[in-house]
Write a protein that holds these residues in place. Sequence first.
Motif, mmCIF file in Angstrom:
data_model
loop_
_atom_site.group_PDB
_atom_site.id
_atom_site.type_symbol
_atom_site.label_atom_id
_atom_site.label_comp_id
_atom_site.label_asym_id
_atom_site.label_seq_id
_atom_site.Cartn_x
_atom_site.Cartn_y
_atom_site.Cartn_z
ATOM 1 N N GLY A 168 10.360 -38.649 -65.619
ATOM 2 C CA GLY A 168 10.405 -37.148 -65.916
ATOM 3 C C GLY A 168 11.509 -36.427 -65.152
ATOM 4 N N ILE A 169 12.148 -37.219 -63.919
ATOM 5 C CA ILE A 169 12.900 -36.669 -63.015
ATOM 6 C C ILE A 169 13.711 -37.531 -62.544
ATOM 7 C CG2 ILE A 169 11.459 -34.310 -62.302
ATOM 8 C CD1 ILE A 169 10.798 -35.687 -59.760
ATOM 9 N N VAL A 170 14.807 -37.231 -62.025
ATOM 10 C CA VAL A 170 15.856 -38.279 -61.304
ATOM 11 C C VAL A 170 15.781 -37.942 -60.075
ATOM 12 C CG1 VAL A 170 18.093 -39.136 -61.343
ATOM 13 C CG2 VAL A 170 17.145 -38.493 -63.506
ATOM 14 N N GLU A 182 20.478 -30.625 -61.714
ATOM 15 C CA GLU A 182 20.734 -31.671 -62.375
ATOM 16 C C GLU A 182 19.656 -32.447 -63.165
ATOM 17 O OE1 GLU A 182 25.232 -33.050 -61.535
ATOM 18 O OE2 GLU A 182 23.600 -34.213 -60.186
ATOM 19 N N ASN A 183 18.430 -31.855 -62.689
ATOM 20 C CA ASN A 183 17.245 -32.410 -63.491
ATOM 21 C C ASN A 183 16.890 -31.305 -64.501
ATOM 22 O OD1 ASN A 183 15.688 -34.738 -62.324
ATOM 23 N ND2 ASN A 183 16.561 -33.893 -60.403
ATOM 24 N N ILE A 206 18.870 -30.092 -66.518
ATOM 25 C CA ILE A 206 19.551 -30.337 -67.862
ATOM 26 C C ILE A 206 19.383 -31.623 -68.395
ATOM 27 C CG2 ILE A 206 21.313 -28.628 -66.854
ATOM 28 C CD1 ILE A 206 22.960 -31.051 -66.232
ATOM 29 N N LEU A 207 18.384 -32.265 -67.713
ATOM 30 C CA LEU A 207 18.290 -33.768 -68.168
ATOM 31 C C LEU A 207 18.357 -33.993 -69.658
ATOM 32 C CD1 LEU A 207 17.864 -36.539 -67.048
ATOM 33 C CD2 LEU A 207 15.328 -36.085 -67.265
ATOM 34 N N GLN A 208 17.847 -33.117 -70.751
ATOM 35 C CA GLN A 208 18.095 -33.593 -71.958
ATOM 36 C C GLN A 208 18.961 -32.802 -72.765
ATOM 37 O OE1 GLN A 208 14.862 -32.542 -71.004
ATOM 38 N NE2 GLN A 208 13.316 -34.038 -71.363
ATOM 39 N N PHE A 212 22.052 -31.356 -71.259
ATOM 40 C CA PHE A 212 23.118 -31.457 -70.317
ATOM 41 C C PHE A 212 24.344 -31.094 -71.495
ATOM 42 C CE2 PHE A 212 22.687 -35.856 -71.581
ATOM 43 C CZ PHE A 212 23.998 -36.430 -71.902
ATOM 44 N N ASP A 213 24.442 -31.549 -72.530
ATOM 45 C CA ASP A 213 25.542 -31.665 -73.465
ATOM 46 C C ASP A 213 25.403 -30.548 -74.278
ATOM 47 O OD1 ASP A 213 23.538 -32.913 -74.835
ATOM 48 O OD2 ASP A 213 24.832 -34.544 -75.461
ATOM 49 N N VAL A 259 9.237 -29.732 -64.169
ATOM 50 C CA VAL A 259 9.235 -30.476 -65.404
ATOM 51 C C VAL A 259 8.722 -29.737 -66.527
ATOM 52 C CG1 VAL A 259 8.367 -32.655 -66.724
ATOM 53 C CG2 VAL A 259 9.239 -32.847 -64.343
ATOM 54 N N ARG A 288 10.823 -26.987 -67.527
ATOM 55 C CA ARG A 288 12.022 -27.467 -68.524
ATOM 56 C C ARG A 288 11.853 -27.921 -69.573
ATOM 57 N NH1 ARG A 288 13.577 -33.292 -66.409
ATOM 58 N NH2 ARG A 288 12.032 -33.915 -67.618
ATOM 59 N N GLU A 289 10.444 -28.414 -69.993
ATOM 60 C CA GLU A 289 10.201 -28.993 -71.384
ATOM 61 C C GLU A 289 9.704 -27.501 -72.041
ATOM 62 O OE1 GLU A 289 10.417 -32.121 -72.337
ATOM 63 O OE2 GLU A 289 11.401 -32.208 -70.503
#
Lengths: 508, 365
Positions: free
Chosen positions: A347-349, A356-357, A359-361, A363-364, A413, A416-417
Amino acid sequence: MSGRQLLLMDGIHKRFGPLIVSAGVTLDIEENEIHALLGENGAGKTVLMSILCGVLSPDEGQIIFKGQALKPGSPRQAIKHRIGMVHQHFMLVPNLTVAENYVLGQGSPFSVIRDMKTVHARIVELSDRYGLGVKPDALISDLSVGEQQRVEILKVLYHGVELLILDEPTAVLTPQETDRLLHLLRRLVEDGKTVIFISHKLDEVIRVSDRVSVMRDAKVVRTVKTSETNARELARMMVGRDVLMDLPRAPIEPGRVVLSVEHLNCDGESGLPALHGVSFQVRANEIVGIAGVSGNGQSELALALTGLLPIASGSVTLEGAELVGRSSHDINQMPIAHIPEDRHRMGIVLPLPLTENVILQRFDKPPFSSRGMLDMSEITRQTRDLMRRFQVKASGPGDRIQNLSGGNQQKLVVGRELDRRFDFLLINQLTRGIDIGATELVMHKILEQRSAGKAILLISTELEELFTLCDRILVMYEGRLVGEMPPDRGRLEEIGLLMAGKSPMSAA
Amino acid sequence: MANSESGQPLAVAPQAYGALWRGLLRPLRTVAQPAAAVALALACGAALLAFNGYDARAVIDVMVLGVFQDTRSIAEILLKATPLILIGVGLCVAFRCSIWNIGAEGQFYAGAAAATAIGVSFNGLGAWLYVPLVMLAGALAGAAWAAIAGLLKIYFRASEIVTTIMLNYIALIMTSYLVTGPLRDAAAAYPQSARLVQEAWMPRILPPTRLHIGILVALVLAVVMYVFLFRSARGYALRVVGISPDAARYAGISVPRNIMISICLSGSMAGLAGAFEIAGVTRRLFQSISPGYGFEGIAVALLANNNPIGAIFSGLLFAVLRSGSELMQITAQIPQVLVLVIQGIVILSVVGFAVLRIPSLRPSE
């Protein structure tokens, strides 16, 4: 059972940072008994046994073995006192033979390896005595999981243990192998050994043990004689907990079918079948729960639905679109959000900052990046906003997420979701390892999504969580859905029995 | 009343100080460990010299004075720093993706060989076309050589540590083959290639020294790679794969793709360094064209904590040490073996400190 005390673990305390994993546990083991340690995942069973074996050292408390205090945190002491453990993950060197594994680490590093013929002979003798069928010259990598486990058990016997600890030994076995193992445990006790059997499966515990200690929330709740209890009582002790809160759930009729799963079959990471013909539907405005003791296919179900585990057969449709055959990257582009089971692994880095967590999915994608470059000020702004809305406590958006408590990590998390565009929300363990405040907040947020028309699947080992949130509860056992229950606390025992693979009718 | 009024600033102050301290300490800590590593290594080196009966003080004086003696000696340092920075920057990218590319030496040779093959083949292209062409050839060859290890990792789960080391030997032997066979200059007494066509030579930027445009390209690429890693979406995905492949898969980030991107980028930088060495310094290919730049580049990246900007400084530092050790040999008459030992101590100490700092390099439980 002799009634004589063999081992006393007295007032064992252990913390990992803010997490209390053993809260003053007292456990006594009698000579010559099979003592089951029963409890849900995370209840503190394995930690307690690691302390006994000297792998972990307790913050407080003492261990008395045969009237003698053991030096804490010393595996050497435990071995000297003939305490041996068969771990959930086998400790065997795959490219050595059985006999070579047994002599590994024996004696001083400078001593010459003893006569292998004698080693072979002793292995054969022990193997014959207990009917284990272990061949001393077999290569570990050629053996099945069940065989490897017998090799592990024989290894501790070879080293002459008196107290044998087995950590979830049946988790990796087929029903037939389980029968064989339970039979073996009885033989060992007849031969004068003492066994501690860690499990969360009620029927095995009842079949094989003399006494049961039930663990919950890092404590031993009670120790009872197996003959004086029953599955219902044990289930209540194991899963029953105080009601944290009652959240208002608006009475809404479920809407259209959002997710439809039909005859899903899937192999686990070990290559063994993990899901058998699983079928269910989740509708809009509905929270469907999946209850079950962990390791019964729930993780595989979550991974299969998100494209992280290949599906053998069956169909999964989301808003009419087939998911089977799509990559996790493609599924990530569909209207789906996923709160994963293992926060730290997936779920996290951990070493990255909150920004930066978040934007995990995405980010682009705008607004987080444009023309391939991350828009740091926008990312920071959105992270601040999310921290405010989900009450994430951190020193700032640039703080590394590993510095946050579990509850705050989970709030990030969840936030974010929920900020993603989705119709179907998959949750695997919403409140595992987080405090009451965070639990309440994320539960509120999930219920808001239900009112907003989302379809939600909640996989959980915490029945209380399921009762609080779900519209209906499906019970999973050994990769199958074995029953559907209303979220009625009065039927807790029935659910507990279904989770343990028993039908509520026959157990009465 | 008075208490409650003064209570607020008191409660806030420690936090504010904390933030201030952290703000000051963070850059300090970043520099402190590499600095400690170098200091420790130099101290060990000095002790070793003293133990062997040399006047350590005098040797160090000779080194420091000699290294920074004049424009020429500084140009020589920058000349040595060019391949170290390029390789180090490339390895920062690979290491950030947790790809342990030990094959920069081989990729350097691949780049050098390709640059030679292109550089001796054409006439009348003009420097404006020829110079970039030689650079491109080196970069592509380095990337291709590295890609072999990447593909082996993705399709056969072969550890890149092992395969890149093996590819180093293959590249060396292939270079030997080329300079004794197809690329051999028949007129030369030693096995070496023909001289590059003059239009393919790297333009010099500080005549009469040998310093060429390679150092500028290296500096620009270090900044570009820093921006790529820490400011671009691609670079972010690459770092996530490096820290947590599980989180990457969960987020729909392709792990194999990023493995290939990172290993090819690092390979292309090493290959480019090889091309510069040929077209900027030696003008010919011969058997032992690299004095171990590819291996020293690993220490450059680690000392910089895999930060491409930091690699500029650690690359310069290693170039200074290299020049210094040459001087030790020539001026102070110290045997080469001892010089090698001191170099080894520097690298060991640097890598040792890096292991302390980078969790992913620590032995797992």
